[in-house]
Design an enzyme around this catalytic site. Structure first.
Site, mmCIF file in Angstrom:
data_model
loop_
_atom_site.group_PDB
_atom_site.id
_atom_site.type_symbol
_atom_site.label_atom_id
_atom_site.label_comp_id
_atom_site.label_asym_id
_atom_site.label_seq_id
_atom_site.Cartn_x
_atom_site.Cartn_y
_atom_site.Cartn_z
ATOM 1 N N GLU A 144 1.124 -1.159 0.182
ATOM 2 C CA GLU A 144 -0.100 0.077 -0.073
ATOM 3 C C GLU A 144 0.860 1.091 -0.008
ATOM 4 O O GLU A 144 1.160 2.082 1.214
ATOM 5 C CB GLU A 144 -0.817 -0.076 1.307
ATOM 6 C CG GLU A 144 -2.214 0.633 1.063
ATOM 7 C CD GLU A 144 -2.053 2.233 1.216
ATOM 8 O OE1 GLU A 144 -1.232 2.814 0.137
ATOM 9 O OE2 GLU A 144 -2.858 2.729 1.774
ATOM 10 N N GLU A 153 4.597 8.459 -3.937
ATOM 11 C CA GLU A 153 5.247 8.096 -2.516
ATOM 12 C C GLU A 153 6.176 7.042 -2.955
ATOM 13 O O GLU A 153 6.883 6.500 -2.154
ATOM 14 C CB GLU A 153 4.362 7.372 -1.635
ATOM 15 C CG GLU A 153 3.258 8.143 -1.116
ATOM 16 C CD GLU A 153 2.196 7.689 0.179
ATOM 17 O OE1 GLU A 153 2.655 6.389 0.423
ATOM 18 O OE2 GLU A 153 1.531 8.353 0.451
#
Length: 685
Positions: A144, A153
């Site tokens: 995730e 990210e």
């Protein structure tokens, strides 16, 4: 060990020495995180659980032991799901130390400590081997690592390294695939966040500098709750395009790539903006899908899941392009290892097969570095501009000497256009000063406004050529402001400049009022709500850590949120709770206010919303909060230009709506600190 560090106070402008500790930074990181929002995202959790069970089953069907690598484990929730689904062992990687410690506590509390190893490292530092972090490579990869832009990210470099070093060839991945979608639209509302628009002042037209209009803008994505942007606010010029997919079960590359989608324009207009989102296929068949699509794409919008950790993206094209209905177009998306950008080409202009990929957008005009996107929207708000122009028109005289105190404001330019004798403007940075200089030059006004890169406390009569100020004006807007009352810095500037003002000087705005209303949030409450149990797993250790973080030094403060993105209902009427008189200097003694607001509507009172209203003159007011009266049902319409303050109640209060219970409030403004202390309680009347 306690230390002290200097911080610029956004209200007083002074340098404050603040007591710190080694733990402060991560406490703030946790307190402002979206972990609670993720854990409350039942749709996300359910789809992950289904995908994990299916992946574990496929590996077991091959007669293999199931070894899981969970990158970015957070609370350890996905690792515990894997063990419950039948996995034999999990390596759970978490680089953030406090989070890794919380995950360790959570897996122990749920009885999984013998089969889950928490590794407090970045995944690219994890080693495999007899003496390594992992004894063997994994055959199930769970991650995730996504943000609103999917890859922001560092998902691609992490996947790239994992496939090269940490997982077996042909591993099962959950999610299995991500797909990015995009749609070309025309939108006056959204485009106003990217480019400065012309404005009419006293019959003259103020135009933006050419450098601003030709600039590709800021490269960072504009992430918003697109569900709160009405489809009436934009016109689709093309279909929803599938731009590209990433298969996470195979080797992934973080190298530059570009992908194009060809289509015929659905209607004519100006190609300005690309709306984008993505979805996750949790299994190879695509039968388990977690989508980020906005609610208005659903047959029943109210069934769309809400989440704040993943939203939707708005990309502004480098330049707007005229599009005719039926025209063949090519929409291209490029990405490096962390970000995406879009461009539009017409087949009649160039061959998309041979055209060079567009370069990543980069601001060359400086305006996109000085003004945020909400600030662009504020400067382009015609009604707001007319309010300020009307106020200036009512106070300016032929002999007026004006001084503007705001960051990157057009008020001094307006004052000159209306006919002030002399206009000075204080700018807090050289870059901001240069942007206003560009505006003046583009409109043949160079030298008509004297821009001073100097703090109000340092300004002298000689800087003003011996003039005394007859009109001190501000929006007020300051780039350092986070909470609504941080703009009270204008009051401190006015106080510092008192000796340079004429005795009868006009202060514009003359006063400001702090307003509040108690509200029930549709969804925003989730970011601060305890989870307790998540999908059957005890995650109270996470709740406890977040609570400790919220209790760390700044526990009783409001948070800034753009409430136009987060629907709420008013459970009380709105009221002004504190007034600040800018015609006078900042007082030495604290200002206090107490009162109560009856709860007149049923619902769960999650907290109070707070905002400032600026009384430019006695009869002209500009609100940075509610911009329409509260409806009979309690619906609120908020300004898109400024963030409002939100003070969350923990826990929420129940309202019967009969007016017998009330929210009692107490506010104290501390002039020496530039801070507003607040306290709330509920009481029967």
């Amino acid at each position: 060990m306690k230390t002290f560090s200097g911080r610029a106070n956004p209200v007083t402008g002074s340098l404050d020495w603040v007591e710190e500790s080694e733990e402060y930074d991560y406490h703030q990181e946790i307190a402002r995180s979206c972990y609670a929002d993720m854990l409350h995202d039942h749709d996300r959790n359910k789809k992950y659980y289904q995908g994990i069970r299916a992946a574990v089953a496929r590996v077991k069907a091959r007669g293999e032991k199931v070894i899981v690598l969970d990158i970015g484990t957070g609370t350890g929730l996905l690792s515990m799901m894997a063990l419950t689904a039948g996995a034999d062992f999990c390596y759970a990687v978490e680089v953030f130390k406090p989070m890794a410690e919380a995950a360790q506590s959570i897996v122990e509390k749920n009885g999984f400590s013998e089969k889950i190893k928490i590794i407090n490292k970045h995944s690219t530092d994890v080693t495999v081997g007899p003496d390594g972090d992992m004894q063997m490579k994994a055959n199930v990869l769970i991650t995730e690592l996504f943000d609103t832009e999917l890859i922001g990210e560092g998902a691609l470099p992490s996947y790239e390294h994992a496939h090269q070093n940490l997982v077996q060839e042909g591993c099962e991945a959950v999610p299995h695939r991500a797909t990015v979608y995009a749609q070309l639209v025309e939108s006056e509302l959204l485009w106003s966040w990217a480019q400065l628009q012309p404005v009419e002042v006293e019959g003259a037209r103020l135009v933006p500098p050419p450098a601003v209009g030709h600039c590709a803008g800021a490269h960072s994505v504009c992430d918003i709750q697109l569900s709160q942007v009405s489809p009436h606010s934009f016109t689709p010029l093309g279909p929803l395009c599938t731009m590209f997919s990433v298969d996470f079960s195979k080797p992934v590359s973080s190298a530059f790539q570009s992908h194009s989608c060809q289509f015929a324009a659905l209607s004519g207009g100006r190609g300005q903006v690309v709306l984008s989102w993505w979805d996750l296929d949790m299994d190879p068949s695509g039968s388990i899908v977690c989508t980020m699509a906005p609610s208005w794409t659903y047959p029943q919008p109210k069934t769309a899941p809400w989440r704040d950790h993943w939203m939707q993206s708005v990309y502004f094209l480098p330049v707007e392009s005229r599009v005719t209905e039926g025209e063949e177009l090519s929409l291209t998306v490029c990405h490096d290892d962390y970000s995406l950008w879009y461009s539009l080409q017409s087949h009649s202009q160039q061959d998309p097969q041979t055209a060079a990929p567009p370069l990543r957008p980069c601001c060359t005009c400086q305006a996109h570095l000085v003004w945020t996107r909400p600030r662009f929207g504020e400067l382009n708000d015609r009604r707001r501009t007319e309010s300020y122009v009307s106020a200036l028109r009512s106070v300016l005289r032929e002999d007026s000497v004006c001084l503007g105190v705001s960051d990157g404001s057009l008020l001094p330019v307006f004052a000159h256009m209306i006919g002030a004798k002399k206009v000075f403007c204080l700018e807090n940075s050289r870059m901001s000063k240069q942007v206003i200089e560009q505006v003046l030059e583009a409109n043949s006004m160079k030298g008509s406004v004297e821009l001073l890169e100097i703090r109000p406390q340092q300004l002298t009569s000689s800087d003003l050529r011996g003039e005394q100020i007859s009109v001190l004006m501000g929006e007020p807007y300051f780039s350092t402001s986070l909470l609504p009352w941080h703009s009270l810095y204008f009051w401190y500037c006015r106080t510092a400049l008192a000796g340079l003002l004429r005795p009868n000087a006009t202060i514009l705005p003359c006063t400001a009022t702090l307003h509040m209303v108690a509200v029930e949030f549709q969804d925003l409450w989730r970011i601060r709500a305890p989870c307790g149990s998540c999908e059957g797993f005890d995650v109270t250790a996470m709740d406890e850590m977040v609570q400790r973080s919220l209790d760390w030094r700044e526990s009783s403060e409001a948070e800034p949120h753009p409430l136009w993105e987060y629907p709420c209902r008013a459970l009380t009427r709105s009221t002004a709770v504190m007034t600040f008189d800018f015609t006078q200097c900042v007082p030495e003694q604290p200002i206090s206010s107490q009162g109560s607001l009856p709860l007149i509507r049923t619902g769960r009172c999650h907290g109070v919303a707070l905002w400032m209203e600026y009384h430019i003159t006695d009869d002209i007011t500009v609100s940075a909060g509610l911009i329409e009266p509260i409806s009979e049902q309690g619906e609120c319409v908020w300004s898109r230009h400024r963030k409002q303050g939100v003070y969350f109640f923990r826990p929420a209060w129940e309202s019967s709506g009969d007016g017998r219970a009330a929210v009692s409030y107490s506010f104290t403004f501390e002039p020496s600190l530039g801070d507003i202390k607040m306290d709330f309680s509920i009481a029967s009347q």
